[in-house]
Design a protein around this motif. Sequence first.
Motif, PDB file in Angstrom:
ATOM      1  N   LYS A 114      12.637  -4.889  -0.604  1.00  0.00           N
ATOM      2  CA  LYS A 114      13.748  -5.815  -0.368  1.00  0.00           C
ATOM      3  C   LYS A 114      13.351  -7.235  -0.759  1.00  0.00           C
ATOM      4  CE  LYS A 114      16.806  -7.436   3.325  1.00  0.00           C
ATOM      5  NZ  LYS A 114      17.140  -7.316   4.782  1.00  0.00           N
ATOM      6  N   ASP A 115      12.144  -7.633  -0.399  1.00  0.00           N
ATOM      7  CA  ASP A 115      11.667  -8.979  -0.744  1.00  0.00           C
ATOM      8  C   ASP A 115      11.534  -9.133  -2.260  1.00  0.00           C
ATOM      9  OD1 ASP A 115      11.550  -9.504   1.946  1.00  0.00           O
ATOM     10  OD2 ASP A 115       9.380  -9.225   2.111  1.00  0.00           O
ATOM     11  N   ALA A 116      11.050  -8.084  -2.944  1.00  0.00           N
ATOM     12  CA  ALA A 116      10.916  -8.139  -4.400  1.00  0.00           C
ATOM     13  C   ALA A 116      12.279  -8.256  -5.064  1.00  0.00           C
ATOM     14  CB  ALA A 116      10.184  -6.890  -4.903  1.00  0.00           C
ATOM     15  N   SER A 117      13.275  -7.536  -4.528  1.00  0.00           N
ATOM     16  CA  SER A 117      14.622  -7.607  -5.074  1.00  0.00           C
ATOM     17  C   SER A 117      15.212  -9.000  -4.898  1.00  0.00           C
ATOM     18  CB  SER A 117      15.516  -6.568  -4.392  1.00  0.00           C
ATOM     19  OG  SER A 117      16.840  -6.627  -4.882  1.00  0.00           O
ATOM     20  N   ALA A 118      14.961  -9.588  -3.729  1.00  0.00           N
ATOM     21  CA  ALA A 118      15.466 -10.945  -3.479  1.00  0.00           C
ATOM     22  C   ALA A 118      14.793 -11.945  -4.414  1.00  0.00           C
ATOM     23  CB  ALA A 118      15.224 -11.323  -2.019  1.00  0.00           C
ATOM     24  N   TYR A 119      13.512 -11.758  -4.652  1.00  0.00           N
ATOM     25  CA  TYR A 119      12.780 -12.653  -5.568  1.00  0.00           C
ATOM     26  C   TYR A 119      13.330 -12.519  -6.981  1.00  0.00           C
ATOM     27  CZ  TYR A 119       8.828 -15.002  -7.803  1.00  0.00           C
ATOM     28  OH  TYR A 119       8.053 -15.883  -8.538  1.00  0.00           O
ATOM     29  N   PHE A 120      13.595 -11.274  -7.406  1.00  0.00           N
ATOM     30  CA  PHE A 120      14.157 -11.057  -8.745  1.00  0.00           C
ATOM     31  C   PHE A 120      15.527 -11.725  -8.876  1.00  0.00           C
ATOM     32  CE2 PHE A 120      16.938  -8.692 -11.599  1.00  0.00           C
ATOM     33  CZ  PHE A 120      16.210  -8.746 -12.778  1.00  0.00           C
ATOM     34  N   ASN A 121      16.354 -11.596  -7.843  1.00  0.00           N
ATOM     35  CA  ASN A 121      17.685 -12.197  -7.886  1.00  0.00           C
ATOM     36  C   ASN A 121      17.619 -13.725  -7.992  1.00  0.00           C
ATOM     37  OD1 ASN A 121      18.970  -9.713  -7.728  1.00  0.00           O
ATOM     38  ND2 ASN A 121      19.109  -9.769  -5.487  1.00  0.00           N
ATOM     39  N   ALA A 122      16.545 -14.301  -7.437  1.00  0.00           N
ATOM     40  CA  ALA A 122      16.387 -15.757  -7.499  1.00  0.00           C
ATOM     41  C   ALA A 122      15.759 -16.210  -8.815  1.00  0.00           C
ATOM     42  CB  ALA A 122      15.529 -16.231  -6.323  1.00  0.00           C
ATOM     43  N   HIS A 123      15.019 -15.323  -9.483  1.00  0.00           N
ATOM     44  CA  HIS A 123      14.326 -15.701 -10.735  1.00  0.00           C
ATOM     45  C   HIS A 123      14.480 -14.591 -11.779  1.00  0.00           C
ATOM     46  CE1 HIS A 123      12.336 -18.739  -8.198  1.00  0.00           C
ATOM     47  NE2 HIS A 123      12.093 -17.753  -7.346  1.00  0.00           N
ATOM     48  N   PRO A 124      15.700 -14.189 -12.126  1.00  0.00           N
ATOM     49  CA  PRO A 124      15.870 -13.026 -13.010  1.00  0.00           C
ATOM     50  C   PRO A 124      15.300 -13.215 -14.410  1.00  0.00           C
ATOM     51  CG  PRO A 124      17.945 -14.184 -12.709  1.00  0.00           C
ATOM     52  CD  PRO A 124      16.987 -14.781 -11.737  1.00  0.00           C
TER      53      PRO A 124
ATOM     54  N   TRP B  90       4.995 -11.702  -8.957  1.00  0.00           N
ATOM     55  CA  TRP B  90       5.501 -10.353  -9.238  1.00  0.00           C
ATOM     56  C   TRP B  90       4.393  -9.311  -9.151  1.00  0.00           C
ATOM     57  CZ3 TRP B  90      10.141  -8.848  -8.677  1.00  0.00           C
ATOM     58  CH2 TRP B  90      10.525  -7.584  -9.116  1.00  0.00           C
ATOM     59  N   LYS B  91       3.210  -9.687  -9.611  1.00  0.00           N
ATOM     60  CA  LYS B  91       2.069  -8.773  -9.517  1.00  0.00           C
ATOM     61  C   LYS B  91       1.751  -8.460  -8.049  1.00  0.00           C
ATOM     62  CE  LYS B  91      -2.662  -8.012 -11.152  1.00  0.00           C
ATOM     63  NZ  LYS B  91      -3.166  -7.514  -9.866  1.00  0.00           N
ATOM     64  N   LYS B  92       1.891  -9.473  -7.213  1.00  0.00           N
ATOM     65  CA  LYS B  92       1.624  -9.250  -5.786  1.00  0.00           C
ATOM     66  C   LYS B  92       2.620  -8.248  -5.207  1.00  0.00           C
ATOM     67  CE  LYS B  92       1.030 -11.640  -1.368  1.00  0.00           C
ATOM     68  NZ  LYS B  92       1.052 -12.953  -0.671  1.00  0.00           N
ATOM     69  N   PHE B  93       3.908  -8.388  -5.570  1.00  0.00           N
ATOM     70  CA  PHE B  93       4.910  -7.419  -5.105  1.00  0.00           C
ATOM     71  C   PHE B  93       4.573  -6.012  -5.605  1.00  0.00           C
ATOM     72  CE2 PHE B  93       7.947 -11.144  -4.808  1.00  0.00           C
ATOM     73  CZ  PHE B  93       8.147 -11.048  -3.439  1.00  0.00           C
ATOM     74  N   SER B  94       4.182  -5.911  -6.877  1.00  0.00           N
ATOM     75  CA  SER B  94       3.879  -4.599  -7.467  1.00  0.00           C
ATOM     76  C   SER B  94       2.655  -3.967  -6.819  1.00  0.00           C
ATOM     77  CB  SER B  94       3.654  -4.743  -8.977  1.00  0.00           C
ATOM     78  OG  SER B  94       4.814  -5.231  -9.617  1.00  0.00           O
ATOM     79  N   ASP B  95       1.599  -4.769  -6.626  1.00  0.00           N
ATOM     80  CA  ASP B  95       0.380  -4.251  -6.003  1.00  0.00           C
ATOM     81  C   ASP B  95       0.653  -3.806  -4.570  1.00  0.00           C
ATOM     82  OD1 ASP B  95      -0.964  -4.792  -8.324  1.00  0.00           O
ATOM     83  OD2 ASP B  95      -1.946  -6.618  -7.591  1.00  0.00           O
ATOM     84  N   THR B  96       1.420  -4.618  -3.855  1.00  0.00           N
ATOM     85  CA  THR B  96       1.749  -4.285  -2.472  1.00  0.00           C
ATOM     86  C   THR B  96       2.584  -3.017  -2.402  1.00  0.00           C
ATOM     87  OG1 THR B  96       1.693  -6.621  -1.822  1.00  0.00           O
ATOM     88  CG2 THR B  96       2.847  -5.113  -0.350  1.00  0.00           C
TER      89      THR B  96
ATOM     90  N   ALA C 105       4.986   2.469   8.271  1.00  0.00           N
ATOM     91  CA  ALA C 105       4.609   2.435   6.853  1.00  0.00           C
ATOM     92  C   ALA C 105       5.851   2.450   5.961  1.00  0.00           C
ATOM     93  CB  ALA C 105       3.701   3.610   6.520  1.00  0.00           C
ATOM     94  N   ASP C 106       6.824   3.287   6.297  1.00  0.00           N
ATOM     95  CA  ASP C 106       8.056   3.352   5.508  1.00  0.00           C
ATOM     96  C   ASP C 106       8.822   2.032   5.590  1.00  0.00           C
ATOM     97  OD1 ASP C 106       7.557   5.923   4.691  1.00  0.00           O
ATOM     98  OD2 ASP C 106       8.883   6.868   6.166  1.00  0.00           O
ATOM     99  N   GLU C 107       8.866   1.447   6.783  1.00  0.00           N
ATOM    100  CA  GLU C 107       9.581   0.183   6.951  1.00  0.00           C
ATOM    101  C   GLU C 107       8.901  -0.954   6.192  1.00  0.00           C
ATOM    102  OE1 GLU C 107       9.854  -0.392  11.149  1.00  0.00           O
ATOM    103  OE2 GLU C 107      11.626   0.906  11.363  1.00  0.00           O
ATOM    104  N   ALA C 108       7.574  -0.964   6.174  1.00  0.00           N
ATOM    105  CA  ALA C 108       6.844  -1.995   5.442  1.00  0.00           C
ATOM    106  C   ALA C 108       7.112  -1.871   3.941  1.00  0.00           C
ATOM    107  CB  ALA C 108       5.351  -1.886   5.727  1.00  0.00           C
ATOM    108  N   ALA C 109       7.121  -0.629   3.422  1.00  0.00           N
ATOM    109  CA  ALA C 109       7.404  -0.415   2.003  1.00  0.00           C
ATOM    110  C   ALA C 109       8.827  -0.836   1.664  1.00  0.00           C
ATOM    111  CB  ALA C 109       7.185   1.050   1.642  1.00  0.00           C
ATOM    112  N   ALA C 110       9.773  -0.512   2.545  1.00  0.00           N
ATOM    113  CA  ALA C 110      11.170  -0.893   2.321  1.00  0.00           C
ATOM    114  C   ALA C 110      11.338  -2.405   2.352  1.00  0.00           C
ATOM    115  CB  ALA C 110      12.059  -0.233   3.373  1.00  0.00           C
ATOM    116  N   GLN C 111      10.631  -3.081   3.252  1.00  0.00           N
ATOM    117  CA  GLN C 111      10.737  -4.539   3.351  1.00  0.00           C
ATOM    118  C   GLN C 111      10.160  -5.214   2.108  1.00  0.00           C
ATOM    119  OE1 GLN C 111      12.295  -6.397   5.889  1.00  0.00           O
ATOM    120  NE2 GLN C 111      12.047  -7.952   4.288  1.00  0.00           N
ATOM    121  N   ASN C 112       9.036  -4.701   1.603  1.00  0.00           N
ATOM    122  CA  ASN C 112       8.453  -5.268   0.389  1.00  0.00           C
ATOM    123  C   ASN C 112       9.409  -5.100  -0.791  1.00  0.00           C
ATOM    124  OD1 ASN C 112       5.990  -6.326  -1.139  1.00  0.00           O
ATOM    125  ND2 ASN C 112       6.376  -4.412  -2.211  1.00  0.00           N
TER     126      ASN C 112
END
Length: 223
Positions: free
Chosen positions: A93-103, A130-136, A84-91
């Motif tokens: 990380k993915d959200a941060s990468a998405y933000f860096n690509a579309h700031p 972004w909503k999907k990242f936040s909900d997840t 569970a902790d790893e899944a939250a950390a991965q999400n």
Amino acid sequence: MRHSYAGCTTVAAIAAITIACGNQETQVIENFFRAVQAKDTGTMSSFAVVQFDQEVKSWKVKSIGEEQRTPAPLAGLAKALKDADEAAAQNKKDASAYFNAHPLEVDKVKPLVESGGKVPANLQKTADDWKKFSDTDRELKAKSGEAKQNYEREKRLVVMSTGSSGDPDTLAGEVITKTAQVEIESGGDVKTYAIQLRKYDVAPAGQTAKVMSRWLIQSITPQ
């Protein structure tokens, strides 16, 4: 035989009383109710995860059921927490990468997503992503919190029962439970309660020698 030790005033006196023909399960119940009568919460909490907040005049162990065995769950709960902790950390990380690509786009849609405001058509996909990242993130944090609670609760039971000074996550084997029927006289009434007892038949991973384990009182339920 109905027991009452209302005259006991010290932990030493309580500990000194034993049951001539009783087994370990009976003895832990006897010790618990002596501690209840003595209002010794420290002794109660050393081998019970529940309290009995009524005045006890006497009690009688009517029966103790057959043992039930199930796989010891702590290792599985530890893995569930780690996953569970790893899944939250991965999400995250993915959200941060998405933000860096579309700031610029994320900065525009983020307050709208949070407030439920109207999103321009050209930013709708960004808002949806972004909503999907936040909900997840919320879902995974809730799952991680529940997994941590389950793990910590079970770990406490293992340590209380085995006194393990090492890593309790490495203990493998079975949980043993029994249910005792106990008549308790309190406030002029006599009621029957089901008392669930729990101990562990476990050994460190890769070893055959079992660790010492004692019975705990897990629940007290009126019948």
